[in-house]
Motif scaffolding. Structure first.
Motif, PDB file in Angstrom:
ATOM      1  N   ARG A  23      -4.291 -53.180 -24.727  1.00  0.00           N
ATOM      2  CA  ARG A  23      -4.350 -54.669 -24.761  1.00  0.00           C
ATOM      3  C   ARG A  23      -5.757 -55.572 -24.963  1.00  0.00           C
ATOM      4  O   ARG A  23      -5.521 -56.476 -24.799  1.00  0.00           O
ATOM      5  N   GLN A  27      -4.659 -61.058 -29.725  1.00  0.00           N
ATOM      6  CA  GLN A  27      -3.358 -61.680 -30.023  1.00  0.00           C
ATOM      7  C   GLN A  27      -2.358 -60.849 -30.127  1.00  0.00           C
ATOM      8  O   GLN A  27      -1.183 -61.161 -30.776  1.00  0.00           O
ATOM      9  N   ALA A  28      -2.499 -59.593 -29.594  1.00  0.00           N
ATOM     10  CA  ALA A  28      -1.522 -58.480 -29.814  1.00  0.00           C
ATOM     11  C   ALA A  28      -1.706 -57.396 -28.903  1.00  0.00           C
ATOM     12  O   ALA A  28      -2.771 -57.412 -27.976  1.00  0.00           O
ATOM     13  N   THR A  29      -0.758 -56.533 -28.773  1.00  0.00           N
ATOM     14  CA  THR A  29      -0.806 -55.341 -27.991  1.00  0.00           C
ATOM     15  C   THR A  29      -0.337 -54.142 -28.567  1.00  0.00           C
ATOM     16  O   THR A  29       0.457 -54.180 -29.774  1.00  0.00           O
ATOM     17  N   ILE A  43       1.966 -52.174 -33.614  1.00  0.00           N
ATOM     18  CA  ILE A  43       1.133 -53.530 -32.991  1.00  0.00           C
ATOM     19  C   ILE A  43       2.298 -54.754 -33.013  1.00  0.00           C
ATOM     20  O   ILE A  43       2.857 -54.849 -33.833  1.00  0.00           O
ATOM     21  N   VAL A  44       2.516 -55.204 -31.707  1.00  0.00           N
ATOM     22  CA  VAL A  44       3.021 -56.287 -31.614  1.00  0.00           C
ATOM     23  C   VAL A  44       2.444 -57.681 -31.187  1.00  0.00           C
ATOM     24  O   VAL A  44       1.386 -57.333 -30.395  1.00  0.00           O
ATOM     25  N   GLY A  45       3.072 -58.496 -31.533  1.00  0.00           N
ATOM     26  CA  GLY A  45       2.373 -59.945 -31.139  1.00  0.00           C
ATOM     27  C   GLY A  45       2.143 -59.991 -29.578  1.00  0.00           C
ATOM     28  O   GLY A  45       3.040 -59.750 -29.074  1.00  0.00           O
ATOM     29  N   ALA A  46       1.331 -61.177 -29.403  1.00  0.00           N
ATOM     30  CA  ALA A  46       1.050 -61.335 -27.650  1.00  0.00           C
ATOM     31  C   ALA A  46       2.233 -62.035 -27.208  1.00  0.00           C
ATOM     32  O   ALA A  46       2.815 -61.497 -26.156  1.00  0.00           O
ATOM     33  N   GLY A  47       3.147 -62.750 -27.879  1.00  0.00           N
ATOM     34  CA  GLY A  47       4.288 -63.360 -27.238  1.00  0.00           C
ATOM     35  C   GLY A  47       5.261 -62.550 -27.234  1.00  0.00           C
ATOM     36  O   GLY A  47       6.083 -62.615 -26.210  1.00  0.00           O
ATOM     37  N   ALA A  48       5.524 -61.616 -28.289  1.00  0.00           N
ATOM     38  CA  ALA A  48       6.671 -60.480 -28.336  1.00  0.00           C
ATOM     39  C   ALA A  48       6.530 -59.739 -27.237  1.00  0.00           C
ATOM     40  O   ALA A  48       7.308 -59.152 -26.444  1.00  0.00           O
ATOM     41  N   TRP A  49       5.205 -59.164 -26.779  1.00  0.00           N
ATOM     42  CA  TRP A  49       4.877 -58.363 -25.841  1.00  0.00           C
ATOM     43  C   TRP A  49       5.152 -58.980 -24.459  1.00  0.00           C
ATOM     44  O   TRP A  49       5.677 -58.439 -23.588  1.00  0.00           O
ATOM     45  N   SER A  51       7.340 -61.540 -23.859  1.00  0.00           N
ATOM     46  CA  SER A  51       8.556 -61.744 -23.677  1.00  0.00           C
ATOM     47  C   SER A  51       9.367 -60.336 -23.180  1.00  0.00           C
ATOM     48  O   SER A  51      10.194 -59.973 -22.190  1.00  0.00           O
TER      49      SER A  51
END
Length: 64
Positions: A23, A27-29, A43-49, A51
């Motif tokens: 974490r 701006q990502a996970t 690697i996924v964006g913070a918003g996608a994680w 959600s």
């Protein structure tokens, strides 16, 4: 350059078949397979994680 610090859930057993999550990525996970720590990561964006996690919480609450 960010050094990813991966963690396993405290719910993970000792079988070593876990998904690890970093974490500390701006701006990502990042996610990886604990059996292959030198392998690829997702690697996924913070918003996608956020959600994804909210969906898990919501679905878990609805199942009870």
């Amino acid at each position: 350059m960010t050094t990813f610090r991966y963690y396993k859930s405290s719910y993970s057993g000792s079988q070593g078949e876990c998904v690890e999550v970093a974490r500390n990525v701006p701006q990502a996970t990042a996610l990886r397979d604990s059996k292959d720590p030198a392998g690829p990561c997702l690697i996924v964006g913070a918003g996608a994680w956020a959600s994804f996690m909210e969906t898990l919480r919501t679905d878990d609450s609805a199942a009870r």
